[in-house]
Design an enzyme around this catalytic site. Structure first.
Site: not given
Length: 449
Positions: A244, A261, A414, A416
């Site tokens: 985060h 993100d 990551r 997504e």
């Protein structure tokens, strides 16, 4: 053109139909929040209130009275009064009468009259539905209303003798997105995917993470989104191993990967995309190896999504691919485990993959709705249904540690995307964001020629 007032009215009718006849539901919108001094944070309505009303002004409360006998259900809005002087400073206010007409309420009153009217509305109602214990001020207000009704007991009126948490009912309604909601989420995904592509084109070694964040925010607003759906993560180098991270102030170096993100919010609906790419436009062998592993895990997860399949199935599919890769690459000691299942049972993957592979998505980025079927004793993972929207976000995060191959250190990846469950599988909502190695290497840095 969609009749929005009718759409919200249908949602209110669905909620009222689930309530005890003659009972009352109370749903306030979100309060304005002071940032500092005399400056507020940008206002954002409560999601469930908006889901039932389409009304975006603060200081508003929806009161829903369920049908009883020959009395139909009623929807009542309490909102700020019309105030021409305040509109000079703060912008347009509907006022009760204009709001009633525009949004299809049966009645509307000034918010200053809420307490007075609630003592009348709750008289002889068998139950009160509201977000129990979610807001201390609201709990106190509800207590005051019930006391006011009871004070009239000598005239034969009674107060509600049952209090019901309304949120589980609304959560289940919001979990299934209709065609109009899906269209909004597709557009949000297109805007966000374009923003990620813009950031890729702008990237180059020496830039700061916040410069890429600025590219994202510009693209969101340029194409009509009102807000970022959450604080963007722009995490380069070792920062990509912080799940985060959002300080976004590191200077990106040649050879770094950057994990972004970020997603926009459009007309109350969120998108949620993560992409990871090399700042200089070329993956190293180690970066490519782990990237292709995560991409393969995401593909396995996609193939596990279909109506009737358990929600947990796509996480399990991604996890098996990731753990097999960890064993093959020496991240996990394969001499300790006879099978992938043994490694998973021992949680050998957790140092490198410590989160789930997705979550519900909708008006909130981590949207409402139960992940398990609580009607069954063992609470199994609930089956996917057409109209559910989920994120699919496998990743791998490699920090320096004994026994971990050094060539993988400080690599965080990551990937997504957002998908809606369809009758025969799923539909990808975020295809506009480049994702394959070839697509990424063809676009990164092209703004600079």
């Amino acid at each position: 053109m969609m009749d929005y007032a009718a759409q919200y009215g249908k949602r209110r009718a669905r909620l009222a139909a689930q309530m005890q006849p003659g009972s009352v539901a109370v749903l306030p919108t979100a309060p304005e929040i002071l940032r500092n001094g005399d400056s507020d944070y940008p206002y954002r309505h409560d999601s469930s209130f908006y889901y039932l009303t389409g009304f975006t002004e603060p200081e508003s409360v929806l009161v829903l009275v369920a049908a009883h006998g020959d009395k139909p259900a009623r929807a009542i809005l309490f909102c700020r009064e019309k105030n021409v002087e305040r509109e000079i400073w703060d912008g347009y206010r509907h006022g009760p009468e204009a709001a009633r007409t525009a949004f299809g309420f049966d009645d509307a009153y000034p918010i200053s009259e809420l307490d007075t009217h609630m003592a009348r509305i709750l008289a002889n109602a068998p139950a009160l539905y509201y977000a129990v214990a979610s807001n201390a001020a609201l709990d106190a207000q509800v207590t005051g209303w019930i006391k006011a009704v009871r004070a009239q007991g000598r005239t034969g009126t009674t107060a509600p003798d049952t209090v019901v948490n309304v949120l589980p009912l609304l959560d289940e309604m919001r979990l299934i997105k209709d065609a109009d909601e899906q269209a909004l989420m597709l557009r949000a995904g297109e805007i966000s995917g374009g923003a990620h592509a813009r950031a890729m084109r702008a990237a180059k070694p020496g830039m700061f993470e916040y410069e890429l964040e600025a590219e994202l925010l510009y693209a969101f607003r340029k194409h009509g989104a009102q807000f970022p759906a959450y604080t963007p993560i722009v995490a380069s180098g070792p920062n990509a191993c912080i799940l985060h991270y959002n300080v976004n102030d590191r200077q990106m170096q040649d050879g770094d990967l950057v994990l972004i993100d970020a997603g926009c919010e459009l007309d109350g609906y969120a998108s949620d995309i993560t992409r990871t790419f090399p700042v200089n436009g070329r993956f190293t062998d180690a970066q490519r190896t782990l990237y292709e592993l995560v991409l393969a895990a995401q593909d396995a997860a996609f193939r596990a999504i279909a109506p009737g399949r358990p929600y947990s199935a796509f996480h399990e599919a991604a996890l098996r691919v990731l753990v097999q890769g960890m064993l093959d690459l020496g991240l996990v000691d394969k001499t300790k485990y006879a099978t992938v299942d043994d490694a998973i049972a021992d949680k050998a993957h957790v140092p490198f993959y410590m989160h789930g592979t997705g979550h519900w998505l909708g008006m909130d980025v981590h949207d409402v709705g139960a992940y398990r079927d609580v009607t069954q004793a063992d609470k199994p993972s609930r089956p996917l249904q057409e109209g559910m929207v989920v994120t699919v976000e496998p990743g791998i995060y490699v920090r320096p540690a004994d026994g971990v191959p050094e060539r993988f250190w400080h690599i965080g990846i990551r990937i997504e995307d957002d998908v809606v469950v369809t009758g025969d599988g799923y539909r990808l909502l975020t295809a506009s964001a480049p994702k394959t190695v070839a697509e990424i290497e063809a676009i990164v840095g092209t703004t600079h020629g």
